[in-house]
Write an enzyme that holds these catalytic residues in place. Structure first.
Site, PDB file in Angstrom:
ATOM      1  N   GLY A   1      35.289  28.630  31.402  1.00 20.75           N
ATOM      2  CA  GLY A   1      36.378  27.698  31.724  1.00 20.75           C
ATOM      3  C   GLY A   1      36.072  26.333  31.177  1.00 20.75           C
ATOM      4  O   GLY A   1      35.149  25.679  31.636  1.00 20.75           O
TER       5      GLY A   1
ATOM      6  N   ASN B   1      37.103  32.560  41.399  1.00 15.90           N
ATOM      7  CA  ASN B   1      37.282  33.214  40.106  1.00 15.90           C
ATOM      8  C   ASN B   1      38.019  34.512  40.369  1.00 15.90           C
ATOM      9  O   ASN B   1      37.541  35.358  41.100  1.00 15.90           O
ATOM     10  CB  ASN B   1      35.905  33.481  39.462  1.00 15.90           C
ATOM     11  CG  ASN B   1      35.963  34.294  38.178  1.00 15.90           C
ATOM     12  OD1 ASN B   1      35.029  34.972  37.808  1.00 15.90           O
ATOM     13  ND2 ASN B   1      37.090  34.251  37.481  1.00 15.90           N
ATOM     14  N   GLY B   2      39.189  34.665  39.786  1.00 15.92           N
ATOM     15  CA  GLY B   2      39.952  35.886  39.996  1.00 15.92           C
ATOM     16  C   GLY B   2      41.434  35.616  40.047  1.00 15.92           C
ATOM     17  O   GLY B   2      41.892  34.534  39.667  1.00 15.92           O
TER      18      GLY B   2
ATOM     19  N   CYS C   1      35.291  44.796  35.548  1.00 20.08           N
ATOM     20  CA  CYS C   1      35.977  44.479  34.294  1.00 20.08           C
ATOM     21  C   CYS C   1      35.082  44.830  33.113  1.00 20.08           C
ATOM     22  O   CYS C   1      34.085  44.159  32.846  1.00 20.08           O
ATOM     23  CB  CYS C   1      36.328  42.995  34.231  1.00 20.08           C
ATOM     24  SG  CYS C   1      36.952  42.503  32.614  1.00 20.08           S
TER      25      CYS C   1
ATOM     26  N   CYS D   1      46.064  41.465  31.440  1.00 23.42           N
ATOM     27  CA  CYS D   1      45.189  41.597  32.605  1.00 23.42           C
ATOM     28  C   CYS D   1      45.802  40.837  33.786  1.00 23.42           C
ATOM     29  O   CYS D   1      46.327  39.749  33.609  1.00 23.42           O
ATOM     30  CB  CYS D   1      43.815  41.020  32.275  1.00 23.42           C
ATOM     31  SG  CYS D   1      42.722  40.949  33.713  1.00 23.42           S
TER      32      CYS D   1
ATOM     33  N   CYS E   1      37.187  48.900  35.447  1.00 25.15           N
ATOM     34  CA  CYS E   1      38.586  48.682  35.084  1.00 25.15           C
ATOM     35  C   CYS E   1      38.637  48.673  33.563  1.00 25.15           C
ATOM     36  O   CYS E   1      37.829  48.017  32.910  1.00 25.15           O
ATOM     37  CB  CYS E   1      39.087  47.341  35.611  1.00 25.15           C
ATOM     38  SG  CYS E   1      40.723  46.904  34.957  1.00 25.15           S
TER      39      CYS E   1
ATOM     40  N   CYS F   1      43.454  46.954  30.440  1.00 26.44           N
ATOM     41  CA  CYS F   1      44.060  46.365  29.253  1.00 26.44           C
ATOM     42  C   CYS F   1      43.876  47.240  28.023  1.00 26.44           C
ATOM     43  O   CYS F   1      44.548  47.059  27.013  1.00 26.44           O
ATOM     44  CB  CYS F   1      43.525  44.954  29.024  1.00 26.44           C
ATOM     45  SG  CYS F   1      41.735  44.893  28.992  1.00 26.44           S
TER      46      CYS F   1
HETATM   47  S1  SF4 Z   1      42.536  44.531  32.647  1.00 22.82           S
HETATM   48 FE1  SF4 Z   1      40.961  44.320  31.035  1.00 22.82          FE
HETATM   49  S2  SF4 Z   1      40.306  42.198  31.191  1.00 22.82           S
HETATM   50 FE2  SF4 Z   1      41.395  42.649  33.084  1.00 22.82          FE
HETATM   51  S3  SF4 Z   1      39.840  43.288  34.546  1.00 22.82           S
HETATM   52 FE3  SF4 Z   1      40.602  45.161  33.550  1.00 22.82          FE
HETATM   53  S4  SF4 Z   1      39.246  45.485  31.808  1.00 22.82           S
HETATM   54 FE4  SF4 Z   1      38.941  43.394  32.495  1.00 22.82          FE
END
Ligand code: SF4
Ligand code: ADP
Ligand code: ADP
Ligand code: ADP
Ligand code: ADP
Ligand code: SF4
Ligand code: SF4
Ligand code: SF4
Ligand code: MG
Ligand code: MG
Ligand code: MG
Ligand code: MG
Lengths: 466, 466, 466, 466
Positions: free
Chosen positions: B38, B112-113, B246, B392, B443, B446
């Site tokens: 940031g 953060n989030g 992530c 995201c 995750c 994206c």
């Molecule tokens: S969508 Fe992509 S950038 Fe967002 S948390 Fe999931 S993996 Fe990470």
């Protein structure tokens, strides 16, 4: 931390413009004219038909805003604020206008004044889950309004104002409209003006002069107005007298070219000087005013007494800019930087020195010393208001009671402290006699100790005696 | 307005120190190390035993804080925040830590989030009279906590967190203690460290290195910790897997010298490059990484493929400073200012160009063109992650779906757009295979379109398809 | 006062553009690319057909110039300069281009280099009535030129250059033309480029890349060129070899993507690494380069030795910004802020650490310590140049002789000081063998003590032994 | 480019302190007091026994210097300068003190005045090889001094001064001593003061007041003094009368609390007003001065005429700060921002409006209009000096001849232009009668056209008629 100042000073000034394509720029001009009511931060918020834009920063109006900043404040409706912050919370967080989102939509508020029940309201609101980001009374008003499940912002604001007690002259930006409100005792000034099709609201009429607007009338004590494209509508009627107009605005705070509480400040100050000459004559050669605030009264003194007025003290044009004292210095340069005697005009003379008020006494002492060092044979200090003996709870930043020299010392003791050959204050009655508005409509609390509004008995005691 | 950036980027980084006389300075160091998370604003808040002190400003950590500012942040407990603001609300109002007063006392929060149900919570809160000063999700959490009539801040925060849905790694300063909380899916990293007697919390372990602290463990997904002089106490237990770490943190966001989600980023990136070489071999002479993010994967690619790694692109040391294009310019200088090819290393060569991801494709296109102009005979672009096809919602600032080139174009179309001789992405399975943590704990939304958390069906649809 | 730096550094970079409507902006780009040759001040001067415009200031190129500043520098001819100032005279007075009026009209000069007879010339000139406003050698050249009653600026400059002895790569703006001159030994680089119809001169070819210009050739040692709308004309022929090109430009100063003295810096550095591996092998597991200057040589070392190259040290992107150490800190943070080890890549490993040079030794010591703390089993330090034993008098800012660790300590003592398990330098012959230009055309004085040019015997002695 | 100003203004002020441990700080105070003599740049140079230290920058004294800057100016000897730059050369290059090295050692010079033969001297010097870095006359003096092969700086300076023609009040720092010189006609003031053991030199006595120094005497016209630890020594005797003291210093430039040319400015101005009332009576109700420069004369006018003085115009305290006009504005805000009428004091009144001078007439026109709009029935403009018909060549920045309204228009035409009901100027004889110094010792060239000093006949013609 800022050194303790030897004066009372205004905490805020507000301005609003409704129905002008260049609203932010006009409010900027208004704030420029009201700069003396608050020099630590300034801000403007506008409504462009879709959203609120705002810019707030620490510093002088002229330093904060430039063409680019103003261009980022589009819209035909704007409000603005200048602010002195009080010790400890000078942070940007307290700068105004305060801009928030509520169930009634986005609101921006600029507030001049001080609530006496802010603390208890705050605690109550916190107990109900409110979160406070600033220490300003203004946030209390916003919380009250936001909480009220009203059909309109107007209703919500009226409900909030019904709960607060104290001094407020405020302007609220609520989408396409501005609400202008004044407390029922009318402590602080608030005026309505007109510029072509547009409406203007400001703390002092000098703001209208710079904008080229014309003064319509005061927003009456207790009155709440709604201003929009359609015009001005009263949404809360004026309160009935007696009021509690701050007499100190006339004595010192307001600009001499302003009109507040229905009278011209410059004229009033001259009259205070005349009356002072009547009540406190002096056997002297010349009259010298302490620039700038003492000048009008000095002219009045001169006129009534027949003693010639001379420019015996000159005010440096660059005052307000930082200043580095020499390391070896033992004397305080503070006053020297601001004022300088014209030796040839005071040397060998018996001088009547006129100022508006004495707060701690330290500044007066330095000026008297300076004049004596410049050769003045005698210095007769005359003050165009009564001794200031107590703090203000209505929007003026004042030292604590014990720092006010007149709260504990007699006039003779003060005279000795400042080193004058004689000292004379204007009487409370004399001061009020210089005003056309009836005496009972003025607050004189810091001179008289008679506070027109206090939260509770005990708090009063605590506060007025600390 | 900032030009659309050709990359995903982290929105925030947080840090906290408990029990160290120089807490603010240590948090400052932590933020310095987390600067890449940031770059638009930063702030620190401390508790000195009596009150909260805070300083927030727009700009880089190193420009915001100096000795004087840090000295005005006394106390043994401190939290800090760095922030990218998203278009439209970059104002200081949204800078963190957010500091407020509540019935539970003063609270400062750094977050953060991104919450997926922030908007509906916000509307509900406004309906109950809440006023919002920022547009950040963090204020929603604070309102929820403030509203809850709990015996302790801990209880209030837990209640608030129970109501929110989404990604959060946050630190709360509540008088002498810090609460550190992570959402049950563990989207964003959050780590616990130790420096002598003091406790440290940070978004990435590189912050610990600069402080000289040692990494203790991750704050577990779902876990809430309370840190004070007495030590660390768990006040909400960890959630059970599967999690939604992530994966993009490993691919690109985190620093290569950081450890997040239990693995070393630099190692993971090298492995991604090795796997990429396996899945997407190329008949070429040299491997060139796009500095800096593409370098570790390029080294991996080189190692696995046996093709020599060369420094064919050099990154300017002064990147990040403003840049004035010549008036007559028709070309975009953007990438040139940042990267420059080393002609002698690429001229006449068949180059494997390795980068971490392709967002809009425009940057890749410029780099490919630049290499060809520098004489590269062929350019084979290899990407160490799968095509990014969706935005995201979990704390990463991403372009809208339609701006992501892979959301609508096939690999062949992208290849043509960027002008490469061949283009190969790493497969999702291949990417996950490079991580020791089981695939179901990441995750990959994206890349895959499988969002682990969405507010409502309809919103999902609206959002993911815009 | 700036803390003593643990490195040699370039003192200046120059750039000129002739015949382009956007000349100042192009020079700005050139300076941006040459920023590493001088980070304390920068300036540009232009000729608009009528008068000289100029802007100089302390700071980074990107901070000094913006659209507005550049717009105030109209004209098709421009020169520019970046500068490191040496201790004690960092004032703006010494910033360049130096702009003066003379009998030959207005002149602006930007100079990279250092004269060995500046002091004696200066005294002679003062004796004749010259007044000096700066301490720079450049003013000496200007005085000499101004004094010469020539028919043209060209003649006057040639006469001035005939009197000076030392290193200079300079550009002079004289109304509609630019004169570019290089000393007969060719110490510092200077290159000629072409951008459409316009001509460009710069210290390194990386400036051409950013401008989009193409490299034409070097300005030859001893050569003076005149550039104007009509083209390029040689007004002093090249000197004959042997030359004294600064070998340290290849080792460290120049950008790896630059071409200087007829060779590509990046390639040379890689070759230095390969040769280093040959001369100084190590029994180890991985090769780590000290970012950024040590990376190319480390890659060469890896390639020749077969040991894998790993990114074991990461360079912080935000280096160069101020940095506040914690009060209690006993360790020096300097290097930590800039570099961070990737524990997982070095832990348990026998590391070959490659850097370009060792000056005081303190930085190397910190890096070795850092790697050991990160778990490296052994650290074998390899330097891609010979020990630096003496100062430079040819335009490089160097510590005094006694501060150069290799001026008094043996390799073994240095090894102990830096804490490495082994230490190996490249030999002088080995270094020169990596360059295509014959060895006799290089200055290696700071490595070998063989100074190609000195003012007088006695001065030499004094200087090289202090 | 700065808009044409409607006033004459002083170009410089100088100050020097010799023999005080805190010399730089005292000079800083002196410059603070002399700020009105030059608001665009300021600088201080000191001698610490070993070398010269200096700091110069654009801006106000108070903004340029702080504790840190002053601490970097050690030594017991210091000189300083404030400067208005004239159009086109406002660059820092022209800021003073000018610091150079010469065969006579380091010299720093601060100069108030203007040479009439600077241009021809400059060309001659350039022809001899001098290089000029600034466009200031001061550099000419330095070159002359540097060229002279004298045994001492004193001799060299005297030789240089022998060659120049024009107005100069200057201070030269030459190692441990300061030389203070004034031209033989004594155009600009220069005074000697004493502070304990230390000596002070300044352009106006108000500088002494702020320092706490006492005025000793004027530096006499033609005199050159040498000040050092040992005391004050005359090194060139005073010239004999007649002199050419700038009468405009008394009329307008100097501060009213200053003493220059042996008389108190404030007293002189009052007398000018009295005389004005005698020469130019008016049938009116009140006297209003244009703040601040018109106030003393207005008081004199009031006293002599018996008409009451009122504060009918108020000067804004925040003048001097930038100001953004509204976009739609058709009126010029300039004067409004600075002055505001007090309606109640002028409405319905016949006003005598007193100012010091009329330059272009535009400001007077705005003020008259403003008073009429505020309700003044009649406005009788009275000017306490004669019509200004020509430019100044002696150190005052003046508009060109054709811009001076009185250079071409009759009093009646000017009256019409400014919109006054009557207009009266003080006569030249009347003005001079208010001064105790004999009339023949004053320059009145800009009022009378009789220039006491011109370079050559032809130049005179060209200049005075352009
Ligand atoms: S969508 Fe992509 S950038 Fe967002 S948390 Fe999931 S993996 Fe990470
Ligand atoms: N620092 C100062 N303090 C007091 N008076 C000053 C100062 N500087 C200048 N003056 C006086 O103020 C006058 C200029 O002020 P004013 O009339 O308000 O502005 P203007 O330059 O527009 O005429 C001059 O006559 C000068 O004598
Ligand atoms: N703008 C730049 N972009 C890329 N490399 C640069 C740039 N400027 C300088 N360099 C190279 O970087 C090296 C210096 O960087 P680095 O080693 O990180 O710092 P240090 O000066 O501490 O050694 C030099 O060798 C130089 O060739
Ligand atoms: N302070 C830092 N030091 C080293 N690497 C960093 C730092 N901050 C971020 N990074 C890494 O650098 C990469 C981003 O840099 P780079 O690729 O040069 O820029 P871009 O954002 O244009 O891709 C990220 O992958 C991140 O891991
Ligand atoms: N912008 C202004 N222009 C003219 N007068 C002002 C302005 N602002 C404030 N004043 C007046 O000046 C007085 C304060 O100035 P002064 O007496 O010089 O300073 P102090 O605050 O030290 O008393 C106040 O009485 C106020 O009425
Ligand atoms: S207490 Fe004094 S300052 Fe305050 S409102 Fe009353 S009169 Fe004014
Ligand atoms: S002494 Fe060293 S740094 Fe200087 S020119 Fe020679 S090789 Fe280069
Ligand atoms: S011409 Fe006017 S301003 Fe100039 S010195 Fe003479 S009187 Fe003064
Ligand atoms: Mg006052
Ligand atoms: Mg990248
Ligand atoms: Mg290096
Ligand atoms: Mg004036």
């Amino acid at each position: 931390m800022r050194p303790a100042e030897d004066r009372f000073h205004e905490e805020c000034g507000v301005c609003a413009v409704v129905g002008h394509p260049d609203a932010a720029n006009l409010v900027y001009l208004g704030l420029y004219a009201l700069q003396h009511r608050g020099q630590e931060s300034a801000g403007i918020a506008t409504w462009d038909g879709h959203r609120v834009h705002s810019h707030r920063a620490m510093g002088y109006v002229a330093d904060i805003f430039d063409r680019k900043t103003l261009d980022r404040l589009p819209g035909e409706v704007a409000i603005g604020h200048v602010r002195y912050s009080t010790a400890g919370d000078s942070a940007l967080t307290n700068a105004q206008p305060l801009v928030v989102n509520t169930q009634h939509g986005p609101l921006a508020v600029a507030h001049n004044g001080n609530l006496v029940n802010a603390l208890s309201l705050r605690h109550a609101l916190e107990g109900e889950g409110a979160i406070f980001q600033s220490t300003s009374d203004t946030e209390v008003i916003l919380h009250l309004a936001a909480r009220f499940r009203a059909d309109s912002v107007e209703e919500a604001l009226l409900a909030a104002l019904a709960a607060v007690k104290g001094a407020y002259s405020l302007v609220v930006l609520a989408r396409e409209r501005v609400l202008a409100a004044r407390d029922p005792l009318g402590f602080r000034p608030l005026l309505l003006g007109r510029l072509g099709e547009a409406w203007v609201v400001a703390s002092e009429s000098c703001a209208f002069d710079l904008l080229g607007a014309e003064l319509v009338r005061e927003v009456a004590p207790g009155e709440v107005l709604r201003l929009d494209r359609a015009g001005v509508r009263q949404i809360r009627p004026a309160a009935s007298p007696p009021y509690a107009h701050c007499v100190f605005e006339h004595v010192y705070f307001a600009r001499p070219d302003s009109r507040v509480f229905g009278e011209d400040v410059g004229i009033v100050r001259q009259r205070l000087g005349e009356r002072l000459a009547l009540e406190q004559p002096a056997d002297a050669d010349v009259v010298v005013g302490v620039p700038d605030s003492g000048i009008p009264a000095a002219l009045g003194y001169s006129r009534f007494s027949g003693l010639p007025f001379v420019l015996g003290l000159v005010r440096n044009h660059y005052v307000g800019r930082t200043f580095i004292e020499p390391k070896q210095s033992i004397r305080h340069f503070g006053v020297k930087v601001k004022l300088n005697p014209v030796r040839a005009l005071v040397s060998g003379k018996r001088v009547v020195l006129v100022d508006d008020s004495i707060v701690r006494g330290t500044t007066s002492r330095k000026i008297v010393t300076m004049l004596k060092q410049a050769g003045a044979r005698e210095v007769h200090l005359r003050i165009s208001s009564p001794p200031t003996i107590g703090p203000c709870f209505y929007g003026i930043d004042t030292p604590e009671r014990r720092e006010l020299i007149a709260s504990s010392a007699t006039v003779e003791v003060i005279r000795q402290f400042v080193g004058a050959d004689s000292l004379g204050y204007l009487s409370e009655a004399g001061m009020l006699a210089c005003l056309e508005t009836p005496a009972e409509n003025f607050c004189t609390a810091c001179f008289s100790g008679r506070y027109p509004l206090l939260e509770t008995e005990s708090e009063t005691l605590a506060k007025t005696q600390r």
